[in-house]
Design a protein around this motif. Structure first.
Motif, mmCIF file in Angstrom:
data_model
loop_
_atom_site.group_PDB
_atom_site.id
_atom_site.type_symbol
_atom_site.label_atom_id
_atom_site.label_comp_id
_atom_site.label_asym_id
_atom_site.label_seq_id
_atom_site.Cartn_x
_atom_site.Cartn_y
_atom_site.Cartn_z
ATOM 1 N N LEU A 163 11.467 -39.537 0.790
ATOM 2 C CA LEU A 163 10.694 -38.348 0.418
ATOM 3 C C LEU A 163 10.729 -37.313 1.537
ATOM 4 C CD1 LEU A 163 8.791 -36.918 -1.575
ATOM 5 C CD2 LEU A 163 6.884 -38.152 -0.506
ATOM 6 N N ALA A 164 10.613 -37.777 2.779
ATOM 7 C CA ALA A 164 10.656 -36.859 3.922
ATOM 8 C C ALA A 164 12.007 -36.163 4.011
ATOM 9 C CB ALA A 164 10.373 -37.629 5.215
ATOM 10 N N LEU A 165 13.079 -36.890 3.718
ATOM 11 C CA LEU A 165 14.415 -36.302 3.747
ATOM 12 C C LEU A 165 14.572 -35.263 2.642
ATOM 13 C CD1 LEU A 165 17.229 -36.291 4.985
ATOM 14 C CD2 LEU A 165 17.838 -38.190 3.503
ATOM 15 N N CYS A 166 14.108 -35.581 1.453
ATOM 16 C CA CYS A 166 14.169 -34.640 0.329
ATOM 17 C C CYS A 166 13.410 -33.358 0.664
ATOM 18 C CB CYS A 166 13.590 -35.299 -0.916
ATOM 19 S SG CYS A 166 13.771 -34.326 -2.422
ATOM 20 N N LYS A 167 12.238 -33.511 1.278
ATOM 21 C CA LYS A 167 11.425 -32.350 1.661
ATOM 22 C C LYS A 167 12.143 -31.489 2.694
ATOM 23 C CE LYS A 167 7.117 -31.075 3.973
ATOM 24 N NZ LYS A 167 5.929 -31.571 4.704
ATOM 25 N N MET A 168 12.782 -32.139 3.668
ATOM 26 C CA MET A 168 13.462 -31.396 4.724
ATOM 27 C C MET A 168 14.588 -30.526 4.187
ATOM 28 S SD MET A 168 16.074 -32.590 7.555
ATOM 29 C CE MET A 168 17.177 -32.412 6.180
ATOM 30 N N LEU A 169 15.263 -31.023 3.124
ATOM 31 C CA LEU A 169 16.383 -30.271 2.566
ATOM 32 C C LEU A 169 15.932 -28.947 1.928
ATOM 33 C CD1 LEU A 169 18.494 -33.113 0.919
ATOM 34 C CD2 LEU A 169 18.805 -32.040 3.133
ATOM 35 N N LEU A 170 14.638 -28.793 1.715
ATOM 36 C CA LEU A 170 14.116 -27.568 1.097
ATOM 37 C C LEU A 170 13.709 -26.516 2.123
ATOM 38 C CD1 LEU A 170 11.836 -29.304 -1.542
ATOM 39 C CD2 LEU A 170 13.938 -28.072 -2.032
ATOM 40 N N GLN A 171 13.690 -26.906 3.395
ATOM 41 C CA GLN A 171 13.163 -26.003 4.414
ATOM 42 C C GLN A 171 14.238 -25.059 4.928
ATOM 43 O OE1 GLN A 171 11.571 -28.803 7.215
ATOM 44 N NE2 GLN A 171 9.824 -29.335 5.923
ATOM 45 N N SER A 172 13.844 -23.824 5.128
ATOM 46 C CA SER A 172 14.760 -22.785 5.604
ATOM 47 C C SER A 172 15.090 -23.012 7.073
ATOM 48 C CB SER A 172 14.109 -21.412 5.413
ATOM 49 O OG SER A 172 14.917 -20.411 5.967
ATOM 50 N N SER A 173 16.384 -23.024 7.411
ATOM 51 C CA SER A 173 16.807 -23.208 8.809
ATOM 52 C C SER A 173 18.233 -22.719 8.974
ATOM 53 C CB SER A 173 16.725 -24.685 9.207
ATOM 54 O OG SER A 173 17.746 -25.419 8.557
ATOM 55 N N ASN A 174 18.624 -22.528 10.244
ATOM 56 C CA ASN A 174 20.035 -22.254 10.546
ATOM 57 C C ASN A 174 20.572 -23.238 11.587
ATOM 58 O OD1 ASN A 174 18.964 -21.179 12.988
ATOM 59 N ND2 ASN A 174 18.847 -19.128 12.048
ATOM 60 N N PHE A 175 19.729 -24.200 11.968
ATOM 61 C CA PHE A 175 20.133 -25.253 12.912
ATOM 62 C C PHE A 175 19.446 -26.545 12.468
ATOM 63 C CE2 PHE A 175 19.747 -26.881 17.561
ATOM 64 C CZ PHE A 175 20.858 -27.689 17.382
ATOM 65 N N LEU A 176 20.265 -27.518 12.045
ATOM 66 C CA LEU A 176 19.745 -28.735 11.430
ATOM 67 C C LEU A 176 20.122 -29.947 12.282
ATOM 68 C CD1 LEU A 176 18.274 -29.555 8.818
ATOM 69 C CD2 LEU A 176 20.510 -29.744 7.710
ATOM 70 N N ILE A 177 19.116 -30.787 12.595
ATOM 71 C CA ILE A 177 19.353 -32.018 13.356
ATOM 72 C C ILE A 177 18.859 -33.202 12.534
ATOM 73 C CG2 ILE A 177 18.837 -33.309 15.459
ATOM 74 C CD1 ILE A 177 18.448 -30.713 16.930
ATOM 75 N N LEU A 178 19.749 -34.165 12.288
ATOM 76 C CA LEU A 178 19.421 -35.333 11.471
ATOM 77 C C LEU A 178 19.681 -36.613 12.258
ATOM 78 C CD1 LEU A 178 21.279 -34.292 8.186
ATOM 79 C CD2 LEU A 178 18.903 -33.860 8.755
ATOM 80 N N ASP A 179 18.667 -37.458 12.372
ATOM 81 C CA ASP A 179 18.807 -38.729 13.090
ATOM 82 C C ASP A 179 18.786 -39.876 12.082
ATOM 83 O OD1 ASP A 179 18.962 -40.672 14.987
ATOM 84 O OD2 ASP A 179 17.034 -40.265 15.942
ATOM 85 N N GLU A 180 19.946 -40.479 11.835
ATOM 86 C CA GLU A 180 20.124 -41.574 10.871
ATOM 87 C C GLU A 180 19.508 -41.231 9.506
ATOM 88 O OE1 GLU A 180 22.024 -43.903 11.355
ATOM 89 O OE2 GLU A 180 22.097 -44.445 13.461
ATOM 90 N N PRO A 181 20.012 -40.196 8.834
ATOM 91 C CA PRO A 181 19.383 -39.758 7.585
ATOM 92 C C PRO A 181 19.677 -40.642 6.372
ATOM 93 C CG PRO A 181 21.335 -38.456 8.012
ATOM 94 C CD PRO A 181 21.162 -39.352 9.212
ATOM 95 N N THR A 182 20.684 -41.529 6.452
ATOM 96 C CA THR A 182 21.116 -42.262 5.246
ATOM 97 C C THR A 182 20.538 -43.669 5.138
ATOM 98 O OG1 THR A 182 23.102 -43.134 6.347
ATOM 99 C CG2 THR A 182 23.300 -40.999 5.244
ATOM 100 N N ASN A 183 19.619 -44.033 6.037
ATOM 101 C CA ASN A 183 19.135 -45.416 6.093
ATOM 102 C C ASN A 183 18.627 -45.973 4.768
ATOM 103 O OD1 ASN A 183 19.783 -46.102 8.655
ATOM 104 N ND2 ASN A 183 17.759 -45.847 9.531
ATOM 105 N N HIS A 184 17.897 -45.173 3.994
ATOM 106 C CA HIS A 184 17.283 -45.702 2.769
ATOM 107 C C HIS A 184 17.921 -45.117 1.503
ATOM 108 C CE1 HIS A 184 14.078 -47.863 4.838
ATOM 109 N NE2 HIS A 184 13.999 -46.834 5.637
ATOM 110 N N LEU A 185 19.146 -44.615 1.623
ATOM 111 C CA LEU A 185 19.780 -43.973 0.470
ATOM 112 C C LEU A 185 20.867 -44.863 -0.120
ATOM 113 C CD1 LEU A 185 20.220 -40.315 1.795
ATOM 114 C CD2 LEU A 185 18.250 -41.347 0.674
ATOM 115 N N ASP A 186 20.983 -44.843 -1.463
ATOM 116 C CA ASP A 186 22.084 -45.559 -2.089
ATOM 117 C C ASP A 186 23.317 -44.656 -2.083
ATOM 118 O OD1 ASP A 186 21.693 -43.680 -4.061
ATOM 119 O OD2 ASP A 186 21.466 -45.118 -5.691
ATOM 120 N N MET A 187 24.414 -45.157 -2.669
ATOM 121 C CA MET A 187 25.692 -44.431 -2.596
ATOM 122 C C MET A 187 25.589 -43.021 -3.192
ATOM 123 S SD MET A 187 27.149 -46.977 -1.182
ATOM 124 C CE MET A 187 27.190 -48.774 -1.157
#
Length: 643
Positions: free
Chosen positions: A453-477
Motif C-alpha cells: 500500500l505504501a508503494l502504491c501511494k508513493m507512485l501517486l506523489q509528484s516528484s522529479n527525483f525518486l529513491i526506492l529501497d528494495e521496492p519489489t519485496n512484497h510484489l508478485d510478477m
C-alpha cells in the motif's frame, strides 16, 4: 503425511476453493503458486489451523507437528533475540526449569535417606536423560547456526527484538519456525526480507530438510532451487505438477493450450445445440426434443481457460517542475557506526535524468547511503541537493508511516490527483488489493500488505527525483511489471536498490557497485554490468568475496581433454538412465495417488498390504534417484567448467 480431501471454502458468497484434494508426503518441497487472490496464503492458514473451510477435511498423521511462517507477526517486547529463538525449544526450557527447582530442593534438604529425597534424585535423573535425548545440551549451538545463517551475528543475540526493524523481526520468526523442526513446514514469502547470503543459506537448509515443505514465493530462482513439486491454484481447483517452477511454467503453457482447444470444440458444440433449441423450441412435435437439449446444456461441465497473463494497468507519475542539471552533489561523504566504517570519502555527482541501480554485498552501505541522501542519518562530508529538486523516497520501513485508522481506498484516494482518483481501485488491484480488501483499515493489514500500500501511494506523489529501497519485496510478477513500466516512463531521476535482475534489466543506465568496502560506478545497465564482471546472476554479485587465490592455467592438453569428454559422455548416459527411472517411478506414484483419492478404489487398496509396500518402496527409490540425479548433474557441471 498430510491429505487435503474435497475441501471447499467460500468468502462472502464467492467460492475460493471447490472440492480441492491433494496429498503431501515426507521429503516433498512444494511451491504453491497462483494469481493474486487465488488463496495461497489462505490455504497455508487453513492447513496450519485445520479450520476455516466449509466442507471437506484436512488430515495430518498422528503426532505430526506443523510449523508456519506467516507474513504477519507480533512480537512481545522485552525479549532478546536469543530468548525469542529459545521459544522454539519449549520442552527443553520446561525441563531445565524443573531441574533447577529439583536441584535447589536437593541443596536445601538434609533428609538424604528419605523416600521423597530419593524420588527427587530419580526424577532429576529422568529429566537429565530426556534433556540429553532432545538436545538440551546442544540447542544453543543449533540456535546460533540458524540465526547466523539468516544474517545475525554474535553481538545481535543479546539485543532486544524491538530494536530491530520489521524485516529483521521476520528473520527471527523464520528462525523460530526452522528451529522447531516440524514435520510439515509452511512458509509464506520467506525470502522477502533476506539478503542473498541468507537466501542461499535457506535454500541449502530446505534442500536438506527431512520433513515436507509447502511455500509461497515470488522469487523464481528460489523456487527452482528448493522445490521439486509445484501446486497451482486456478479456477478454484488445484493443478499438480511433479516439477520445480520453471519446468511447471512450460507444462502449464501446454495445459492452457489444451484447454483452449477443448473449449473451442465445446463452444462449437454449445452453439450447435443452442441453434437446434431455437429451431425446435416452439414446434409442438419437437418440444420434448428441445427440452432434452436444454437439460443437456445445463448438465454440461463448462471448460474454463486459465488466464496466463492478467490484464495490465498503465499509468504515469504526476509530473513535477523541471530541476537543474545537477540533482545531487556528494563530496567526501563518510559514515561510521561506532568503529565500523561503512562509507569513506565518497565523491559522487548525480545529474538530471540519471537512472542508478545500487547493487552489491549486504552490509556494504547501500541503504546507509540512501539514508544519508534523504537526511534520515547523520554523516560527515557534504551532500548538496540541486535547484528545484523534488525528492520522493520509498524506504524499507515506509509502511510504518501509514495512518492506521484510514481505509486502504482512502489512503490512495487522498494521495491521488483528480485525474488518477477515479482509477484508485484499479491501481490497488495491481498491488494485490481487490474486492473488500480496499475497505480494510490500515491497522488490520499484514506487514506485506502495508508495504504494498505504501508503494502504491508513493507512485501517486509528484516528484522529479525518486529513491526506492528494495521496492519489489512484497510484489508478485504482475505487480513488479506494473511498477517497472511506471518507472520506465518516469521522466525524473531515479535511484533504486534491488537484487532482482529481471526488475533492473532495462530500467537503469548506471550501476553503483558496493563490494569489499569499495564503491565504484559502472556505465550501462545491469546486463552490461554483469557481462563486464563475467557473472551470470545477481547472486554472484552479492556473494561475499573469497580470499584471493592464485590463478591456475585452465588450458588442458589433448589427452586431458579427451579424458574429460569421455567422463562427460559417461555422466550424460548415467543421467539419462536415472531420468528414465524417475519418470517411471513418478508415473506409478501419480497413478497411485489418484487411486487413493478415489473413494471406491481406495477402499480395496486399504486391504492390499503389497500395494502400500510397493508404494513406499517407489517413493523411497524416487528420493534416492533424485539425489543421484543431482549428484551427477553437479559433477557434470563441474566438468563442463573445466573444458
Amino acid at each position: 503425511m498430510l491429505a487435503i480431501q474435497d475441501m471447499s471454502v467460500q468468502f462472502g458468497g464467492e467460492v475460493l476453493f471447490a472440492e480441492m484434494s491433494f496429498m503431501v508426503s515426507k521429503g516433498e518441497r512444494i511451491g504453491l503458486v497462483g494469481k493474486n487472490g487465488a488463496g495461497k496464503s489462505t490455504l497455508l492458514k487453513i492447513i496450519h489451523s485445520k479450520k476455516g473451510f466449509d466442507s471437506g477435511s484436512v488430515n495430518l498423521q498422528k503426532e505430526m507437528k506443523v510449523g508456519y511462517l506467516s507474513q504477519d507477526i507480533d512480537f512481545i517486547k522485552g525479549n532478546t533475540v536469543l530468548q525469542e529463538a529459545e521459544k522454539a525449544f519449549e520442552r527443553i526450557k520446561q525441563i531445565q526449569s524443573k531441574l533447577t527447582f529439583i536441584q535447589d530442593e536437593l541443596v536445601k534438604r538434609t533428609d538424604y535417606e528419605s523416600e521423597s529425597y530419593l524420588e527427587l534424585i530419580s526424577t532429576s535423573s529422568e529429566y537429565e536423560h530426556e534433556l540429553n535425548l532432545i538436545g538440551g545440551y546442544t540447542f544453543h549451538a543449533h540456535i546460533e547456526k540458524v540465526l547466523f545463517g539468516l544474517g545475525f551475528n554474535s553481538s545481535d543475540l543479546n539485543q532486544l527484538t524491538d530494536t530491530f526493524s520489521g524485516g529483521w523481526r521476520m528473520r527471527i520468526e523464520l528462525a523460530k519456525v526452522l528451529l522447531g523442526n516440524p514435520d510439515v513446514l509452511l512458509l509464506d514469502e520467506p525470502t522477502n526480507h533476506l539478503d542473498i547470503e541468507s537466501i542461499v543459506w535457506l535454500e541449502s537448509f530446505l534442500k536438506n530438510y527431512s520433513g515436507a515443505v509447502i511455500l509461497v514465493s515470488h522469487d523464481r530462482t528460489f523456487l527452482d532451487q528448493v522445490t521439486n513439486r509445484t501446486i497451482e491454484i486456478a479456477n478454484r481447483k488445484v493443478y499438480d505438477y511433479k516439477a520445480p517452477y520453471s519446468k511447471y511454467l512450460k507444462l502449464r503453457e501446454e495445459r492452457v493450450e489444451q484447454q483452449i482447444a477443448i473449449k473451442k470444440n465445446q463452444d462449437k458444440e454449445i452453439k450447435q445445440t443452442e441453434d437446434l433449441i431455437d429451431k425446435f423450441r416452439y414446434k409442438a412435435s419437437k418440444a420434448a426434443f428441445a427440452q432434452s437439449l436444454i437439460k443437456k446444456l445445463d448438465k454440461m461441465d463448462r471448460v474454463e481457460v486459465d488466464a496466463v497473463v492478467n490484464k495490465k494497468m498503465h499509468f504515469g507519475f504526476p509530473e513535477s517542475g523541471k530541476p537543474g542539471k545537477i540533482i545531487i552533489e556528494i563530496e567526501q561523504l563518510s559514515k561510521s557506526y561506532d568503529s565500523k566504517h561503512v562509507i569513506q570519502n565518497l565523491d559522487l555527482q548525480i545529474d538530471r535524468g540519471d537512472r542508478l541501480a545500487l547493487v552489491g554485498q549486504n552490509g556494504q552501505g547501500k541503504t546507509t547511503l540512501i539514508k544519508c541522501l534523504t537526511g534520515s542519518e547523520a554523516y560527515q562530508g557534504s551532500i548538496k541537493l540541486g535547484y528545484n529538486v523534488a525528492l520522493s523516497y520509498f524506504a524499507q520501513d515506509q509502511a510504518e508511516h501509514l495512518n492506521p485508522e484510514k481505509r486502504v481506498i482512502d489512503v490512495i484516494e487522498d494521495a491521488a490527483d483528480d485525474e488518477l482518483r477515479p482509477r484508485s481501485r484499479d491501481m490497488l488491484g495491481s498491488f494485490l488489493f481487490s474486492g473488500d480488501d480496499v475497505e480494510k483499515k490500515v491497522a488490520v493489514l499484514s506487514g506485506g500488505e502495508r508495504s504494498r500500500l505504501a508503494l502504491c501511494k508513493m507512485l501517486l506523489q509528484s516528484s522529479n527525483f525518486l529513491i526506492l529501497d528494495e521496492p519489489t519485496n512484497h510484489l508478485d510478477m504482475n505487480s513488479k511489471e506494473v511498477l517497472k513500466n511506471a518507472l520506465k516512463s518516469y521522466k525524473g531521476t531515479l535511484i533504486v536498490v534491488s537484487h532482482d535482475r529481471d526488475f533492473l534489466s532495462g530500467l537503469t543506465t548506471k550501476i553503483v557497485e558496493f563490494r569489499d568496502a569499495k564503491i565504484k560506478t559502472h556505465l550501462g545497465g545491469i546486463d552490461e554490468y554483469l557481462s563486464y564482471r563475467k557473472m551470470e546472476s545477481m547472486r554472484e554479485v552479492e556473494k561475499r568475496s573469497n580470499l584471493p587465490k592464485k590463478e591456475v592455467n585452465a588450458q588442458l592438453g589433448k589427452a586431458a581433454k579427451k579424458l574429460l569428454e569421455k567422463e562427460l559422455k559417461q555422466l550424460s548416459n548415467q543421467i539419462s538412465k536415472i531420468e528414465r527411472e524417475i519418470e517411471h517411478l513418478e508415473r506409478f506414484i501419480e497413478e497411485a495417488d489418484r487411486d487413493l483419492m478415489d473413494a471406491a478404489k481406495a477402499q480395496s487398496l486399504l486391504s492390499d498390504v503389497e500395494f502400500f509396500s510397493k508404494y513406499q518402496r517407489s517413493k523411497d527409490k524416487l528420493d534416492q534417484q533424485m539425489i543421484a540425479w543431482e549428484s551427477c548433474q553437479s559433477k557434470r557441471e563441474n566438468l563442463i567448467k573445466k573444458r
